[in-house]
Motif scaffolding. Structure first.
Motif, short mmCIF file in Angstrom:
data_model
loop_
_atom_site.label_atom_id
_atom_site.label_comp_id
_atom_site.label_asym_id
_atom_site.label_seq_id
_atom_site.Cartn_x
_atom_site.Cartn_y
_atom_site.Cartn_z
N ALA A 19 0.83 -1.20 0.00
CA ALA A 19 0.00 0.00 0.00
C ALA A 19 0.87 1.25 0.00
N ILE A 20 1.90 1.25 0.83
CA ILE A 20 2.80 2.40 0.91
C ILE A 20 3.58 2.57 -0.39
N LEU A 21 4.01 1.46 -0.97
CA LEU A 21 4.73 1.52 -2.24
C LEU A 21 3.86 2.14 -3.33
N PHE A 22 2.61 1.69 -3.42
CA PHE A 22 1.71 2.18 -4.47
C PHE A 22 1.41 3.67 -4.28
N LEU A 23 1.05 4.07 -3.06
CA LEU A 23 0.67 5.46 -2.83
C LEU A 23 1.87 6.40 -2.88
N SER A 24 3.05 5.90 -2.50
CA SER A 24 4.26 6.72 -2.65
C SER A 24 4.52 7.03 -4.12
N ALA A 25 4.42 5.98 -4.95
CA ALA A 25 4.63 6.17 -6.39
C ALA A 25 3.55 7.07 -6.98
N ALA A 26 2.30 6.88 -6.54
CA ALA A 26 1.20 7.69 -7.06
C ALA A 26 1.38 9.16 -6.68
N GLY A 27 1.78 9.42 -5.45
CA GLY A 27 1.96 10.79 -4.99
C GLY A 27 3.06 11.52 -5.73
N VAL A 28 4.19 10.86 -5.91
CA VAL A 28 5.32 11.53 -6.56
C VAL A 28 5.09 11.69 -8.06
N CYS A 29 4.25 10.83 -8.65
CA CYS A 29 3.99 10.91 -10.09
C CYS A 29 2.89 11.91 -10.42
N LEU A 30 2.01 12.20 -9.47
CA LEU A 30 0.86 13.06 -9.76
C LEU A 30 1.25 14.42 -10.32
N PRO A 31 2.20 15.16 -9.70
CA PRO A 31 2.56 16.47 -10.28
C PRO A 31 3.23 16.36 -11.65
#
Length: 349
Positions: free
Chosen positions: A53-65
């Motif tokens: 879960a942390i891996l997925f949301l970390s990647a999603a957060g940094v990719c969003l901008p």
């Protein structure tokens, strides 16, 4: 810029090498084995769920901008990007003040540590201050180095005759002014964003490794369960802050992927290390407290400096923002919202 990337990589490597030294230390106060119900099988399942879960949301957060490269409305010169950057700056600021600095104070003022010297001097604030000054020095020296290097490359080449010399000088003055012309100013700003994003990532990953190890070493399902949601959103918001800086740095594809992976994998890597040393690691041991406290205080100093000086101040000083009262007000709302969301996460993590 390769030297800066190497510096960041080696810094993280030294942090990971320091991890085993906090594992085999006695606690200052033996806990009652029956006081906390431990279910190692359930705890392991929860930690594995948390890892992904942390891996997925970390990647999603940094990719969003970084979607700004695909969608015109998210470009760096648009108002919505300014709002995202203000929100991200608030997240980073709250991370430094409310999460990391508080953890450092708890570590370095613990009764488990000797009164002399830890109880006789405010080491947490001192270390954070030194880290902030060091970050300023890195910013200054790195930017000066690249600015001077760029200026030297733009010097006019010697020519054989006077006519050619006049033409060369004319060509030079038409295109290059080391910090004044538009081309060189853009180049300088780009270099600045690269340095900022890499130093900021260094400050973030230091704390990410520590919280990952603590999460992975925990054996209490009642503690792990709320931490999964808290750390997932923590990493998501923090990733947004870093992603905004990576977007402005305009790395090539390889550099962008490395920066994303470096952030997204750090906390999961810490969790894996925590799982490996879970039987011997004790975060309340004196040695662990000292290492964690010093690293957290250093990380806090870096994050607070970077958020205020390199993220928020330039964004709000932009002439386009200062001329638009509505956009400026929206920026402060976004800043407070980002800081508030991350501060709220401190209730659980």
């Amino acid at each position: 810029m390769r030297k800066m990337s190497t510096f960041v990589s080696y810094s993280l490597l030294l942090l990971l090498l320091a991890t085993p030294f906090v594992a085999s230390e006695c606690t200052c106060d033996a806990s009652d084995p029956g006081a906390v119900t431990q279910n190692k099988s359930l705890a392991l399942k929860l930690k594995l769920i948390g890892l992904f879960a942390i891996l997925f949301l970390s990647a999603a957060g940094v990719c969003l901008p970084l979607l700004g490269r695909r969608f015109e409305r998210l470009q760096a010169d648009k108002g919505i990007f300014f709002l995202i950057k203000a929100f991200a700056g608030g997240v980073i600021l709250a991370t430094g003040f409310v999460h990391v600095l508080v953890d450092a104070f708890d570590d370095l003022t613990s009764p488990c540590l000797d009164e002399n010297p830890w109880g006789r001097f405010p080491f947490t604030g001192f270390i954070a201050m030194v880290a902030a000054i060091t970050t300023l020095a890195i910013d200054s020296f790195a930017l000066s180095y690249y600015e001077n290097l760029y200026s030297e490359k733009q010097q006019p080449q010697p020519v054989a005759d006077q006519e050619n010399n006049i033409m060369a000088v004319h060509t030079h003055t038409s295109h290059v002014h080391p910090c004044g012309g538009s081309a060189s100013s853009a180049q300088f700003e780009l270099l600045k964003h690269k340095v900022v994003s890499q130093v900021l990532e260094l400050g973030i990953v230091v704390h990410s490794v520590i919280i990952g190890i603590s999460f992975g070493a925990s054996q209490n399902p009642d503690t792990i369960n709320p931490l999964i949601a808290a750390l997932s959103f923590h990493q998501f918001f923090e990733g947004m802050g870093l992603g905004g800086c990576i977007f402005q740095a305009n790395f090539d594809k390889c550099g962008t992927v490395i920066m994303i992976l470096f952030f997204a994998l750090t906390t999961p890597l810490g969790i894996v290390i925590g799982l490996i040393v879970s039987n011997t690691y004790d975060e309340s041991s004196p040695r662990a407290l000292m290492i964690q406290g010093v690293l957290n205080a250093s990380s806090a100093g870096i994050l607070i400096y970077m958020s205020l000086v390199d993220v928020l101040a330039p964004a709000f000083a932009n002439p386009a923002v200062k001329k638009n009262l509505r956009l400026q007000s929206g920026g402060y709302v976004a800043l407070l919202l980002g800081a508030g969301c991350m501060a709220l996460m401190a209730k659980w993590a």
